[in-house]
Design a protein around this motif. Structure first.
Motif, PDB file in Angstrom:
ATOM      1  N   ILE A  67       1.301  -0.773  -0.034  1.00 11.35           N
ATOM      2  CA  ILE A  67       0.123   0.051   0.131  1.00 11.35           C
ATOM      3  C   ILE A  67       0.805   1.255   0.423  1.00 11.35           C
ATOM      4  O   ILE A  67      -0.194   2.034  -0.533  1.00 11.35           O
ATOM      5  N   SER A  97      -6.735   5.904   3.750  1.00  8.34           N
ATOM      6  CA  SER A  97      -7.337   4.591   3.828  1.00  8.34           C
ATOM      7  C   SER A  97      -7.135   3.549   2.503  1.00  8.34           C
ATOM      8  O   SER A  97      -7.587   2.859   2.287  1.00  8.34           O
ATOM      9  N   ASP A  98      -9.157   3.859   2.682  1.00  9.21           N
ATOM     10  CA  ASP A  98     -10.145   3.541   1.900  1.00  9.21           C
ATOM     11  C   ASP A  98      -9.728   3.804   0.567  1.00  9.21           C
ATOM     12  O   ASP A  98      -9.878   2.516  -0.343  1.00  9.21           O
TER      13      ASP A  98
END
Length: 68
Positions: free
Chosen positions: A6, A23-24
């Motif tokens: 990520i 974060s989504d």
């Protein structure tokens, strides 16, 4: 199946103008990037097999990008 880190995807987004990445959003970017790379690899593999090779080469990837 999140194989892409990520943090790397967030760095790419920031390098392309994003100030902040939630974060989504980072999770969706990873998912979509993995789907794109998977589809690209499948197409490049088809091209390599058509050329009588088992190894995907740069030219296969370039042709797969053009056909996508």
């Amino acid at each position: 199946m999140t194989d892409l880190p990520i943090a790397a995807v967030v760095r790419i987004a920031k390098a392309n103008g994003a100030e902040r990445v939630g974060s989504d959003a980072a999770a969706v970017l990873v998912q979509k990037a993995e789907e794109y790379i998977g589809n690209l690899a499948k197409e490049a593999n088809k091209l390599a097999l058509h050329a009588g090779r088992k190894t995907i080469k740069e030219e296969d990837v370039e042709m797969a990008v053009k056909s996508a």
